[in-house]
Design an enzyme around this catalytic site. Structure first.
Site, short mmCIF file in Angstrom:
data_model
loop_
_atom_site.label_atom_id
_atom_site.label_comp_id
_atom_site.label_asym_id
_atom_site.label_seq_id
_atom_site.Cartn_x
_atom_site.Cartn_y
_atom_site.Cartn_z
N HIS A 19 8.30 30.74 32.24
CA HIS A 19 8.44 30.45 30.81
C HIS A 19 7.13 29.90 30.24
CE1 HIS A 19 12.93 30.69 30.47
NE2 HIS A 19 12.77 30.66 31.78
N ASP A 109 10.62 27.91 23.10
CA ASP A 109 11.30 28.71 24.12
C ASP A 109 12.80 28.51 23.92
OD1 ASP A 109 12.64 29.34 26.66
OD2 ASP A 109 10.63 29.51 27.48
#
Ligand code: UDP
Length: 475
Positions: A19, A109
């Protein structure tokens, strides 16, 4: 020449390698387009500031100094979302007093879903970054409205198709499955990451040409503009290291000594763990295939062992120069090396994009979540990967030989070469990723700062060109 910077963008990454990497890459892309980039990150897995002297970093107290959160359990992820809330809000309040209207938006995110609350309170527009494939998100939002249609299932159904989710089977259900069902807590968490709250747009590390039908279906669901501008690692003008672990560069010298297209690269990413039985089966499969291999055995990736000490006695001596084992590799450089002929992968989305970008065909050994979906698309839709059907040494050996030496392997290679050409086309001027990036920059530049987010627009970005876009091979 000094560039007059446009507004600032605050990025909130999720602190796991798969991520963090795309968020930092997105930061570099936005910086190259004239934005100032501020990264508000957790203390856990903080990025290396020296790799990004052009960014401003702010460390949020995640409260995890004494707890091991190396595995992203639901509990850890919820705590992270809870703990960071106040810190981000206080930081943004101070920052907004300083930069005022220069703050264009926050990009977060989707695993860091707490950001939506904070931004709504402060009336700052947000954009969600999805670091997953569109196919994975599509599978989740298809299951959410009627989980009872899917679970519980019978053992006998494992190879049956999942309703409305071709090419997935019950075996590929992308959640934690316990006793052939998915616990409500897991569904609830995934609903949270799929909920974009009041965000005004979403950014995807994918290509419109690659996942067009999935993206269109998702856009109908989300009803905000979509910006598929991937693969980020190829869109970044100047790549800086995003690695949290030290890369062992000595494997590149070893690769230099190997014949072109001869080496199988083996890696299961940054989080997956396997047991010692699988390690041993893999070791014998690799040894018996007689192909050269570069194998990443990450510390902590073998349950109950520190690192590679569970390998069969004398394994490394027996393999000698034919194999190389490292703890962490410079993966993008490895995949781009001419000696690499195949990738034995867990099918993480970054690994998959990196492999296709370097026209490396794959052996798919997915372990959890999105990897299961990605593997099905690789083997059944794009047909650039071969499924490893059973984790057993003779099957591993045969699958390696099939990929590296057979006619079928050559066809897989041809298809991945074509796919790479489509990626190259998407990144060229006039290509879809470049065009979507330009649209994204224009979109952010005119976002009303510190106002309630505008009414979502249906299909504003992608609908302008999706009909003319070339769908690579999605059916
Ligand atoms: N990676 C790396 N060296 C390694 C193994 C992995 O640099 O030895 C990188 C890889 O290039 C990718 C990331 O770690 O960018 C893993 O992300 P992915 O989405 O593939 O899988 P995850 O780790 O999230 O399961």
């Amino acid at each position: 020449m000094k560039i007059e910077r446009k507004q600032s963008v605050v990025l909130v990454p999720c602190p796991y390698q798969g991520h963090l990497t795309p968020m930092l890459q997105l930061g570099s892309i936005l910086y190259s387009q004239g934005f100032s980039v501020i990264v508000a990150h957790t203390q856990y897995n903080a990025p290396n500031y020296s790799n990004y002297p052009q960014f401003v970093f702010h460390s949020m107290d995640d409260g995890f100094q004494v707890i091991d959160i190396s595995f992203p359990s639901l509990e850890n992820l919820y705590s992270m979302n809870e703990n960071c809330k106040v810190h981000l809000r206080d930081y943004l309040v101070t920052m907004m007093e300083e930069v005022g209207n220069e703050l264009a938006c926050i990009v977060y995110d989707n695993v860091m879903f707490f950001v939506d609350d904070v931004a709504t309170q402060l009336k700052v527009p947000t954009i969600v970054l999805s670091t997953f494939s569109a196919a994975f998100t599509h599978s989740m939002i298809t299951i959410f409205p009627q989980p009872e249609k899917y679970f519980p299932f019978e053992d006998s159904q494992l190879l049956d198709p999942l309703p409305d989710l071709h090419p997935l089977r019950y075996k590929d259900v992308p959640f934690f499955v316990i006793n052939n069902t998915v616990p409500e807590a897991a569904l609830e968490f995934h609903r949270a990451i799929c909920d974009i709250g009041s965000s005004v747009a979403t950014i995807w590390n994918t290509m419109q040409d690659l996942e067009s039908s999935m993206l269109l279906r998702l856009q109908e669901h989300y009803k905000v503009p979509f910006f598929p501008i991937g693969p980020f690692h190829k869109m970044v003008p100047l790549a800086s290291s995003t690695s949290l672990l030290e890369e062992d560069n000595s494997c590149i010298e070893w690769l230099d000594r190997q014949a072109p297209n001869s080496v199988l690269y083996v890696s299961l990413g940054s989080l997956a763990t396997i047991d010692d039985k699988e390690l041993i089966e893999t070791a014998w499969g690799l040894a018996n295939s007689e192909q050269p291999f570069l194998w990443v055995i990450r510390p902590g990736s073998i349950s109950g062992f520190q690192c590679a000490e569970a390998l069969p006695d004398g394994f490394e001596e027996m393999i000698g120069e034919r194999g190389r084992i490292v703890k962490w590799a410079p993966q993008k450089q490895v995949l781009a090396h001419p000696a690499i002929g195949g990738f034995y992968t867990h099918c993480g989305w970054n690994s998959m994009l990196e492999s296709i970008s370097e026209q490396v065909p794959m052996i798919c050994r997915p372990i959890i979540a999105d990897q299961l979906v990605n593997a099905r698309y690789l083997t059944q839709i794009y047909k650039v990967g071969i499924e490893l059907e059973v984790i057993e040494r003779t099957v591993i050996e045969k699958t390696i030989m099939k990929l590296m030496l057979s006619e079928e392997g050559k066809d897989v290679k041809k298809r991945v070469v074509d796919m790479k050409q489509n990626i190259v086309a998407a990144m060229q001027i006039g290509g879809t990723s470049q065009k979507n990036l330009k649209d994204l920059i224009d979109f952010i530049s005119v976002l009303p700062s510190r106002l309630p987010p505008p009414t979502p627009v249906v299909g504003a970005i992608m609908s302008s060109n999706h009909t003319s876009s070339k769908c690579i091979r999605e059916s």
